[in-house]
Design an enzyme around this catalytic site. Structure first.
Site, PDB file in Angstrom:
ATOM      1  N   TYR A  21       0.955  -0.977  -0.100  1.00 19.03           N
ATOM      2  CA  TYR A  21      -0.044   0.315   0.013  1.00 19.03           C
ATOM      3  C   TYR A  21       0.680   1.432  -0.171  1.00 19.03           C
ATOM      4  O   TYR A  21       0.634   2.320  -0.087  1.00 19.03           O
ATOM      5  CB  TYR A  21      -0.848   0.516   1.467  1.00 19.03           C
ATOM      6  CG  TYR A  21      -1.800  -1.207   1.442  1.00 19.03           C
ATOM      7  CD1 TYR A  21      -2.935  -1.651   0.373  1.00 19.03           C
ATOM      8  CD2 TYR A  21      -1.737  -2.010   2.562  1.00 19.03           C
ATOM      9  CE1 TYR A  21      -4.396  -2.200   0.334  1.00 19.03           C
ATOM     10  CE2 TYR A  21      -2.603  -3.220   2.080  1.00 19.03           C
ATOM     11  CZ  TYR A  21      -3.410  -3.227   1.189  1.00 19.03           C
ATOM     12  OH  TYR A  21      -4.561  -3.909   0.977  1.00 19.03           O
TER      13      TYR A  21
ATOM     14  N   HIS B 152      -4.578   6.515  -1.486  1.00 19.14           N
ATOM     15  CA  HIS B 152      -5.146   5.943   0.406  1.00 19.14           C
ATOM     16  C   HIS B 152      -4.909   6.089   1.360  1.00 19.14           C
ATOM     17  O   HIS B 152      -4.540   6.290   2.669  1.00 19.14           O
ATOM     18  CB  HIS B 152      -5.948   4.881   0.081  1.00 19.14           C
ATOM     19  CG  HIS B 152      -7.286   5.245   0.798  1.00 19.14           C
ATOM     20  ND1 HIS B 152      -8.340   5.466   0.604  1.00 19.14           N
ATOM     21  CD2 HIS B 152      -8.027   3.554   2.030  1.00 19.14           C
ATOM     22  CE1 HIS B 152      -9.438   5.398   1.767  1.00 19.14           C
ATOM     23  NE2 HIS B 152      -8.835   4.107   2.052  1.00 19.14           N
TER      24      HIS B 152
ATOM     25  N   PHE C 156      -5.135  -0.767   9.439  1.00 22.20           N
ATOM     26  CA  PHE C 156      -5.826  -0.947   8.882  1.00 22.20           C
ATOM     27  C   PHE C 156      -6.964   0.776   8.463  1.00 22.20           C
ATOM     28  O   PHE C 156      -8.087   0.740   9.310  1.00 22.20           O
ATOM     29  CB  PHE C 156      -6.947  -1.926   7.550  1.00 22.20           C
ATOM     30  CG  PHE C 156      -5.678  -2.585   7.638  1.00 22.20           C
ATOM     31  CD1 PHE C 156      -5.138  -2.749   5.601  1.00 22.20           C
ATOM     32  CD2 PHE C 156      -4.710  -4.335   7.892  1.00 22.20           C
ATOM     33  CE1 PHE C 156      -4.036  -3.355   5.502  1.00 22.20           C
ATOM     34  CE2 PHE C 156      -3.914  -4.966   7.727  1.00 22.20           C
ATOM     35  CZ  PHE C 156      -3.032  -4.759   6.687  1.00 22.20           C
TER      36      PHE C 156
ATOM     37  N   ASN D  82     -10.206   0.861   7.993  1.00 25.34           N
ATOM     38  CA  ASN D  82     -11.784   0.760   8.630  1.00 25.34           C
ATOM     39  C   ASN D  82     -10.823   0.656  10.140  1.00 25.34           C
ATOM     40  O   ASN D  82     -12.321   0.828  10.861  1.00 25.34           O
ATOM     41  CB  ASN D  82     -12.120  -0.550   7.539  1.00 25.34           C
ATOM     42  CG  ASN D  82     -12.543  -0.311   5.663  1.00 25.34           C
ATOM     43  OD1 ASN D  82     -11.925   0.714   5.711  1.00 25.34           O
ATOM     44  ND2 ASN D  82     -12.862  -1.628   6.067  1.00 25.34           N
TER      45      ASN D  82
ATOM     46  N   ASN E 122     -14.385   5.760   5.316  1.00 24.19           N
ATOM     47  CA  ASN E 122     -14.456   5.138   6.298  1.00 24.19           C
ATOM     48  C   ASN E 122     -13.148   5.124   7.372  1.00 24.19           C
ATOM     49  O   ASN E 122     -13.232   4.767   8.567  1.00 24.19           O
ATOM     50  CB  ASN E 122     -14.051   3.024   5.423  1.00 24.19           C
ATOM     51  CG  ASN E 122     -15.194   2.947   4.966  1.00 24.19           C
ATOM     52  OD1 ASN E 122     -16.158   3.409   5.125  1.00 24.19           O
ATOM     53  ND2 ASN E 122     -14.585   2.361   3.674  1.00 24.19           N
TER      54      ASN E 122
END
EC number: 3.1.1.29
Length: 201
Positions: free
Chosen positions: A17, A22, A76, A78, A124
């Protein structure tokens, strides 16, 4: 420990990532720490990296001697609120002393907005923080990443910035660091005036 507040960069952990859209909040948190280390090498203190829930540092000179915590949740996106709630509970930081750095689909790359409280724009990470802290009264630095032409949002936000975007991303990070400094030194009104005026090309 005398603290002025908590700065939280949002993103997803793991090499897969790194440098994705993001993770722009992570990238700005890293840029902030790098800049403070550059100007005052001994001003950044690690309070634990590689923990189960977050990496955490204390940054001393942001407001001329007082200290801010800088965190990157490792739970993460969320579940970002798990880390934020744990830090705020341990260090007794109220929601109104939190600044969250996050990517924003509704703004183009090169634009950023400072916002206090209010709606969560379907993000989120913000939803998780609001749920776990029981409040929406935290500050946000919204970092534009633009919207995909095809409408495939998940693949877009988890994709990396293109080579033609790298120079613009660096300028955004520089302006973001300055915006955070203004917030820490002068407060939300001054930060809003500076950050919301940015239109980086």
């Amino acid at each position: 420990m005398n603290l002025d507040g908590l700065i939280v960069g949002l993103g997803n952990p793991g090499k897969e990532y790194e440098n994705t859209r993001h993770n722009l909040g992570f990238m700005l948190a890293d840029a902030l720490l790098d800049e403070v280390r550059r100007t005052a090498p001994h001003a950044v203190t690690s309070l634990g990296t590689g923990k189960k829930k977050y990496d955490l540092w204390k940054c001393a000179p942001l407001t001329g001697g007082s200290s801010w915590l800088v965190a990157k949740p490792l739970t993460f996106m969320n579940r970002s609120g798990d880390a934020v709630a744990h830090i705020c509970g341990f260090y007794r930081i109220p929601p109104e002393k939190i600044l969250v750095l996050h990517d924003e689909l509704d703004l183009p790359l090169g634009r950023m907005k400072f916002k206090t409280a209010g709606g969560l724009a379907g993000h989120n990470g913000l939803k998780s923080i609001a749920e776990r802290t029981g409040s929406k009264d935290f500050h946000r630095l919204r970092l534009g990443i633009g919207k995909p032409q095809s409408g495939q949002t998940t693949g877009y936000v988890l994709g990396r910035f293109g080579k033609d975007e790298q120079a613009l991303v660096e300028k955004v990070l520089q302006a973001g660091v300055e915006g955070i400094r203004i917030f820490a030194q002068q407060g939300a009104v001054a930060a809003t005036q500076f950050i919301n005026a940015q239109d980086i090309q």
